[in-house]
Write a protein that holds these residues in place. Structure first.
Motif, mmCIF file in Angstrom:
data_model
loop_
_atom_site.group_PDB
_atom_site.id
_atom_site.type_symbol
_atom_site.label_atom_id
_atom_site.label_comp_id
_atom_site.label_asym_id
_atom_site.label_seq_id
_atom_site.Cartn_x
_atom_site.Cartn_y
_atom_site.Cartn_z
ATOM 1 N N SER A 57 44.388 40.497 37.486
ATOM 2 C CA SER A 57 43.825 41.119 38.696
ATOM 3 C C SER A 57 43.089 42.414 38.416
ATOM 4 O O SER A 57 42.801 43.172 39.337
ATOM 5 C CB SER A 57 44.924 41.375 39.738
ATOM 6 N N SER A 58 42.791 42.702 37.139
ATOM 7 C CA SER A 58 42.125 43.966 36.860
ATOM 8 C C SER A 58 41.120 43.903 35.721
ATOM 9 O O SER A 58 40.181 44.690 35.692
ATOM 10 C CB SER A 58 43.165 45.055 36.534
ATOM 11 N N THR A 59 41.291 43.000 34.769
ATOM 12 C CA THR A 59 40.410 42.964 33.603
ATOM 13 C C THR A 59 39.306 41.941 33.825
ATOM 14 O O THR A 59 39.548 40.733 33.758
ATOM 15 C CB THR A 59 41.194 42.585 32.338
ATOM 16 N N PRO A 60 38.080 42.378 34.109
ATOM 17 C CA PRO A 60 37.011 41.407 34.364
ATOM 18 C C PRO A 60 36.602 40.689 33.096
ATOM 19 O O PRO A 60 36.812 41.172 31.977
ATOM 20 C CB PRO A 60 35.864 42.268 34.897
ATOM 21 N N CYS A 61 36.047 39.536 33.289
ATOM 22 C CA CYS A 61 35.524 38.737 32.190
ATOM 23 C C CYS A 61 34.015 38.981 32.114
ATOM 24 O O CYS A 61 33.314 38.899 33.137
ATOM 25 C CB CYS A 61 35.800 37.262 32.455
ATOM 26 N N ARG A 73 44.903 28.018 54.766
ATOM 27 C CA ARG A 73 44.725 29.283 54.070
ATOM 28 C C ARG A 73 43.243 29.544 53.817
ATOM 29 O O ARG A 73 42.400 28.654 53.927
ATOM 30 C CB ARG A 73 45.477 29.261 52.746
ATOM 31 N N SER A 74 42.935 30.769 53.446
ATOM 32 C CA SER A 74 41.558 31.162 53.138
ATOM 33 C C SER A 74 41.488 31.604 51.692
ATOM 34 O O SER A 74 42.386 32.289 51.192
ATOM 35 C CB SER A 74 41.114 32.302 54.062
ATOM 36 N N GLY A 75 40.438 31.201 51.005
ATOM 37 C CA GLY A 75 40.281 31.619 49.623
ATOM 38 C C GLY A 75 39.090 30.948 48.977
ATOM 39 O O GLY A 75 38.508 30.015 49.521
ATOM 40 N N LYS A 76 38.729 31.450 47.814
ATOM 41 C CA LYS A 76 37.604 30.888 47.077
ATOM 42 C C LYS A 76 38.123 29.955 45.982
ATOM 43 O O LYS A 76 39.222 30.121 45.485
ATOM 44 C CB LYS A 76 36.764 31.997 46.437
ATOM 45 N N TRP A 77 37.289 29.014 45.609
ATOM 46 C CA TRP A 77 37.619 28.200 44.435
ATOM 47 C C TRP A 77 37.234 28.936 43.154
ATOM 48 O O TRP A 77 38.011 28.999 42.221
ATOM 49 C CB TRP A 77 36.922 26.846 44.515
ATOM 50 N N ILE A 78 36.025 29.469 43.109
ATOM 51 C CA ILE A 78 35.541 30.177 41.919
ATOM 52 C C ILE A 78 35.122 31.578 42.348
ATOM 53 O O ILE A 78 34.225 31.731 43.180
ATOM 54 C CB ILE A 78 34.339 29.457 41.263
ATOM 55 N N HIS A 79 35.767 32.590 41.792
ATOM 56 C CA HIS A 79 35.478 33.984 42.142
ATOM 57 C C HIS A 79 35.089 34.716 40.869
ATOM 58 O O HIS A 79 35.930 34.963 39.997
ATOM 59 C CB HIS A 79 36.714 34.628 42.780
ATOM 60 N N LEU A 80 33.794 35.027 40.766
ATOM 61 C CA LEU A 80 33.265 35.634 39.538
ATOM 62 C C LEU A 80 33.311 37.151 39.627
ATOM 63 O O LEU A 80 32.707 37.760 40.514
ATOM 64 C CB LEU A 80 31.828 35.183 39.296
ATOM 65 N N TYR A 81 34.042 37.755 38.702
ATOM 66 C CA TYR A 81 34.013 39.196 38.472
ATOM 67 C C TYR A 81 33.377 39.425 37.106
ATOM 68 O O TYR A 81 33.397 38.549 36.242
ATOM 69 C CB TYR A 81 35.419 39.787 38.476
ATOM 70 N N GLY A 82 32.861 40.619 36.881
ATOM 71 C CA GLY A 82 32.279 40.929 35.594
ATOM 72 C C GLY A 82 30.798 40.585 35.532
ATOM 73 O O GLY A 82 30.168 40.248 36.534
ATOM 74 N N GLN A 83 30.256 40.673 34.320
ATOM 75 C CA GLN A 83 28.826 40.510 34.116
ATOM 76 C C GLN A 83 28.520 39.393 33.119
ATOM 77 O O GLN A 83 29.337 39.049 32.276
ATOM 78 C CB GLN A 83 28.218 41.820 33.597
ATOM 79 N N VAL A 107 31.878 32.504 44.719
ATOM 80 C CA VAL A 107 31.473 33.857 45.107
ATOM 81 C C VAL A 107 31.195 34.677 43.860
ATOM 82 O O VAL A 107 31.974 34.650 42.897
ATOM 83 C CB VAL A 107 32.574 34.550 45.949
ATOM 84 N N VAL A 108 30.098 35.414 43.894
ATOM 85 C CA VAL A 108 29.813 36.409 42.863
ATOM 86 C C VAL A 108 30.195 37.760 43.428
ATOM 87 O O VAL A 108 29.592 38.240 44.388
ATOM 88 C CB VAL A 108 28.331 36.394 42.450
ATOM 89 N N ASP A 109 31.235 38.378 42.855
ATOM 90 C CA ASP A 109 31.719 39.669 43.338
ATOM 91 C C ASP A 109 30.768 40.767 42.873
ATOM 92 O O ASP A 109 30.105 40.634 41.840
ATOM 93 C CB ASP A 109 33.128 39.924 42.805
ATOM 94 N N ARG A 110 30.749 41.887 43.599
ATOM 95 C CA ARG A 110 29.793 42.967 43.276
ATOM 96 C C ARG A 110 30.444 44.216 42.730
ATOM 97 O O ARG A 110 29.760 45.202 42.486
ATOM 98 C CB ARG A 110 29.002 43.374 44.523
ATOM 99 N N TYR A 111 31.756 44.258 42.563
ATOM 100 C CA TYR A 111 32.408 45.537 42.321
ATOM 101 C C TYR A 111 33.099 45.615 40.966
ATOM 102 O O TYR A 111 33.527 44.624 40.407
ATOM 103 C CB TYR A 111 33.459 45.812 43.405
ATOM 104 N N VAL A 112 33.224 46.831 40.469
ATOM 105 C CA VAL A 112 34.073 47.108 39.318
ATOM 106 C C VAL A 112 35.037 48.209 39.732
ATOM 107 O O VAL A 112 34.717 49.063 40.551
ATOM 108 C CB VAL A 112 33.251 47.567 38.092
ATOM 109 N N GLY A 113 36.212 48.204 39.150
ATOM 110 C CA GLY A 113 37.186 49.236 39.475
ATOM 111 C C GLY A 113 37.662 49.152 40.909
ATOM 112 O O GLY A 113 37.536 48.140 41.570
ATOM 113 N N ASP A 114 38.237 50.241 41.389
ATOM 114 C CA ASP A 114 38.785 50.292 42.734
ATOM 115 C C ASP A 114 37.791 50.931 43.691
ATOM 116 O O ASP A 114 36.933 51.710 43.303
ATOM 117 C CB ASP A 114 40.092 51.102 42.748
ATOM 118 N N GLY A 115 37.927 50.618 44.954
ATOM 119 C CA GLY A 115 37.143 51.297 45.974
ATOM 120 C C GLY A 115 35.934 50.554 46.446
ATOM 121 O O GLY A 115 35.500 50.722 47.563
ATOM 122 N N GLY A 116 35.325 49.740 45.619
ATOM 123 C CA GLY A 116 34.280 48.880 46.140
ATOM 124 C C GLY A 116 32.889 49.422 46.139
ATOM 125 O O GLY A 116 32.288 49.622 45.125
#
Length: 901
Positions: free
Chosen positions: A197-201, A220-230, A250-259
């Motif tokens: 839950s913290s180390t992006p790929c 329930r609600s959720g994604k099948w594939i959730h991309l973090y990192g670059q 989903v392609v996530d846009r954030y790194v670290g905390d706070g968004g």
């Protein structure tokens, strides 16, 4: 007209001679595909991997197999049915070779071995078989040449059900070849490229996996594939059967905390050569509702991060039956490319919901008669929209969807609608579509402007080709070389022509794939060469990937000679290259209706007091619709169904129409009374014990009839007595004037006004109506508008005969209409209705009378006394009037899980 594809040229050749493979598991930082890819050389046969001894602990016994048969490996999973040879779609159409270091015979052993600190070059494999449950959390510091891999020993042969979860973290980490089917996500997201839950790929790859029917029956609600990192890539994979809320990928846009903002990263995600299918509406419905949200196929970014660039690529994917909501792909970040994708039989559109500078090019969007199919919906600035082919947009009753929709703006910079400006829309083809070009989508406060609209082709447009045209075309725009044609030019009578738009039938011809292209009978369709297209670049190839001629044609197809290297994709062109995923039954499945759209005349239908009409004014699409002229007649067809199954029947209808389904003697009906325009009719039923149903279109025998009111929309009213309307006004009474405001797209209304303090009378507008039925219940309605928040009212009613004796009336208070949520027209008009019985009278006088007041004497201005009225209607229920007809087209019957409540 006909162009050869690579598949045609290679049909008799060895497949590997037309496409190759690539052992490299990772994409370049900004992957791209060339218009004319060079086929890779034929690879050497892969040696059988020699597994190393299984490490401690000893693998657990192989669990009991699930009922699904293990797919058989095949050297050509497409079975020769692809439109293009595998490996030919771009310079990245390949997958890594799996060479196992260790093969595990249980998921628990693989879980224990797959740690978060694996060494570069490690490849851990799962043996062929059926497994129950897996919880993978692995990664490490791999390299481009030596990635860390967890894979199926033989891609497609390790099938995992039960509770499943995958977490990937680190650098250059690969997941390949596993099939996840009929299981349950262990947490809200099945797969994240984020370990612990913290180390992006980063530079990680998900390739040749299949995810099928997870979380069935869950709320329930959720994604099948959730991309973090670059620099992460999802490719050659198969996703089918997601029923729960949450975008599939989903392609996530954030790194670290706070968004937001400061923490928004550039993603450089690559999503290519995948199959996205069977994304049904929530709750087992046949069709999604307009309020359904977060059921996209792909979403890149979020509303609060859209101002940052993502530079992600979505290309060479097939989207089929993505029907959960109005956005198939939702772009919410800047700088993305959405190219060479095919969308079929889906609800809604490819949407640039937020974010600037997207490239939306060379996509094929084909509605397949889905009644809510869309095209492209464009928001925000700087976009390039070129070479897209859109066929069969059907989302009729909306201001947000159609062929190409240029959305208006509400001035928002966050989660609203950003200003559409500086957008290049060129060489697109829109054919056989409703709302072919919407120039002010959503009717918001700020119109689109500064659009380069060049060399687009619209053919066989259904209804008005240009819609939301009340304010004309986008201001400060370059409009050149466009060819449009359809049933009418625009939905506003004031827009009858546009400089840079030629109204011309392109006479397109259908090819063997059903695409409409310029043919031998087509007129000259040469495009323009505009002197100014801003900082944009003209398209150098057409929708087939063939270089455009120096003087190219309008639309997406240039008809130049050559071999097509791009085009419509099917399910054999995409997905895993080493195996075919298990076929599943769609959640929403079409039932075969013979000649459902009357393209083949009356074939397969029984007609009674009915004909197939070709009259342009009465046809819905493609030149033919069914016309019913007698209440005892209709068009009908018996179709096979499955017992105890839920179904929904739809058709586009006009006139006094009844859509029906006879299910074992129980008849379900839906009545639609729409004299002037087609509307979508829909009804649902359960088949019970029946194995067949008879679907039909009939003329209603008890309808809402409308009395003819002369100039009911007040388009010709000039403030004086005329052919239809009479006024009572003058000095000391007040005035009845004409106004440009209107409750509909046809300009014109009447305005009551007092001029000075001495005028405290009651000016009125009236019209004598004859030939009415005695002792009949009528409904009288009109639209009203008071702009200044003043307590001005009018009285709507009817006088007996031609007298001034009131038979019935109602006081119209605009503030109360707003408070009650009365139906709203354009220009903020609100509708008021009243009912009455005609008694013994066959002649009545319709009137609207201004209510006497002393506003001016109390210090108000003359403008405060204004009250506008428009769009009168008088109706009654009964047998249809002589000459009443009903029209039907595009019948569609689908099975689904639940009936509407």
């Amino acid at each position: 007209m006909k162009k050869l594809t690579l598949a045609m040229l290679c049909a008799t050749a060895v497949l590997s001679a037309c496409g190759g493979s690539d052992s490299s598991p990772t994409p370049s930082p900004a992957p791209s595909s060339s218009p004319e890819p060079t086929p890779a050389p034929t690879p050497e046969p892969s040696p059988e991997p020699t597994p190393e001894p299984t490490p401690e602990p000893t693998p657990e016994p192989t669990p009991e197999p699930t009922p699904e048969p293990t797919p058989e490996p095949s050297p050509d999973p497409s079975n020769g049915l692809s439109n293009f040879p595998r490996g030919s779609l771009g310079d990245n159409d390949s997958v890594p070779e799996v060479v196992c270091d260790t093969v595990y015979n249980s998921t628990s052993a693989l879980e224990e071995a797959a740690t978060t600190s694996l060494a570069a070059g490690t490849t851990l494999c799962l043996a062929d078989g059926n497994y129950n449950g897996i919880d993978l959390n692995y990664g490490g510091e791999g390299t481009e040449d030596n990635p860390i891999t967890v894979a199926a020993e033989n891609p497609g042969q390790a099938i995992i059900g039960g509770e499943v979860s995958v977490r990937m973290g680190g650098e250059y980490v690969v997941l390949q070849g596993l099939v996840f089917k009929d299981g349950v996500s262990a947490s809200s997201d099945f797969l994240q490229t984020r370990g612990n839950s913290s180390t992006p790929c980063n530079h990680c790859r998900i390739t040749e996996i299949s995810v099928i029917d997870l979380d069935q029956g869950s709320d329930r609600s959720g994604k099948w594939i959730h991309l973090y990192g670059q620099y992460n890539r999802v490719d050659h994979s198969w996703f089918s059967g997601k029923t729960t809320r949450g975008a599939l990928l989903v392609v996530d846009r954030y790194v670290g905390d706070g968004g937001v903002a400061a923490n928004t990263e550039i993603d450089y995600a690559q999503i290519d050569h995948n199959y996205f299918g069977d994304r049904p509406p929530v709750d087992g419905k046949a069709y999604a509702e307009s309020g359904d949200n977060e059921y996209e196929g792909i979403r890149i970014g979020t509303s609060d991060s859209h101002t940052a660039d993502s530079f992600s690529v979505v290309e060479h994917n097939l989207f089929e039956r993505i029907q959960g909501e109005a956005e198939v792909i939702s772009n919410k970040a800047g700088g993305n490319r959405i190219e060479h994708n095919t969308v079929r039989n889906s609800y809604g559109s490819i949407t640039t919901r937020h974010g600037a500078n997207a490239t939306i090019s060379n996509n094929f969007i084909i509605g397949d008669d889905h009644p809510f199919a869309g095209g492209l919906r464009i928001i925000d600035d700087g976009h390039t929209v070129t070479n897209n082919y859109i066929q069969g947009a059907r989302y009729l009753a909306t201001t947000h969807h159609g062929g190409i929709v240029l959305m208006g703006s509400d001035g928002s910079t966050s989660n609203g609608y950003q200003q559409l400006e500086n957008v290049y829309v060129a060489n697109n083809t829109v054919v056989d579509s409703v709302n072919s070009l919407n120039v002010d989508g959503g009717q918001k406060s700020r119109n689109p402007h500064s659009v380069y609209m060049v060399n687009n082709l619209i053919a066989q447009g259904i209804g008005p080709v240009i819609v939301e045209a009340a304010d004309g075309m986008p201001a400060d725009s370059v409009i050149e070389g466009n060819v449009f044609y359809g049933q009418s030019f625009a939905d506003d009578d004031d827009l009858t022509s546009v400089a840079g738009v030629t109204w011309l039938d392109a006479m397109l011809e259908q090819d063997e794939q059903g695409l409409w292209r310029p043919g031998s009978s087509s007129p000259d369709l040469s495009g323009a060469s505009p002197a100014n297209i801003g900082d944009f670049t003209e398209a150098s190839v057409d929708m087939d990937g063939i270089a455009r001629a120096e003087s190219s044609l309008v639309g997406a197809d240039d008809s130049a000679a050559g071999t097509a290297v791009r085009g419509v994709l099917n399910r054999y062109d995409v997905g895993p290259m080493s195996y075919r995923p298990p076929e599943t039954t769609p959640h929403v499945q079409e039932v075969a209706i013979g000649n459902h759209d009357f393209d083949s005349g009356d074939s397969d239908w029984t007609l009674t007091s009915a004909v197939i009409t070709n009259e342009p004014a009465d046809v819905f699409s493609r030149g033919a619709s069914a016309e019913v002229s007698d209440t005892s007649g209709g068009v009908s067809q018996t179709v096979a169904v499955t017992p105890n199954t839920n179904y929904t029947l739809t058709a586009f209808v006009k006139g006094a129409a009844v859509l029906s389904a006879d299910v074992g003697g129980t008849v379900y009906t839906e009545e639609v009374n729409s004299p002037n325009a087609y509307k979508l009719a829909m009804l649902s039923f359960n088949s019970g014990d029946a194995t067949s149903v008879t679907i039909a279109g009939k003329l209603d025998d008890f309808v809402l009839n409308y009395v003819d009111i002369g100039d009911a929309s007040l388009t010709d009213f000039d403030g004086s007595d005329g052919e239809y309307w009479l006024t009572d006004e003058g000095e000391g009474i007040g005035q009845v004037q004409s106004s440009a405001n209107s409750a509909t797209s046809t300009d014109g209304s009447a305005k009551f006004k007092l001029n000075d303090a001495t005028e405290v009378g009651a000016p009125q507008l009236r019209q004598v109506l004859t030939g009415l039925d005695a002792n009949t219940d009528y409904t009288l309605s009109m639209y009203a508008l008071e702009k200044n928040d003043s307590p001005v009212t009018v009285t709507l009613g009817v006088y007996a005969g031609e007298s001034t004796t009131e038979l019935a009336s109602t006081l119209v208070d605009f503030a109360q209409l707003e408070a009650d949520g009365a139906p709203k027209g354009e220009d903020s008009f609100r509708q008021v209705s009243m009912g009455f019985n005609s008694g013994s009278h066959t002649t009545l006088t319709l009137f609207v009378r201004y209510t006497p007041n002393t506003l001016i004497a109390d210090g108000a201005s003359a403008g405060d006394t204004e009250f506008r009225v428009d769009e009168f209607a008088l109706s009654y229920e009964g047998a249809p009037q002589a000459g009443t007809k009903a029209w039907f087209d595009s019948f569609r019957l689908v099975s689904h899980e639940s009936l509407p409540e």
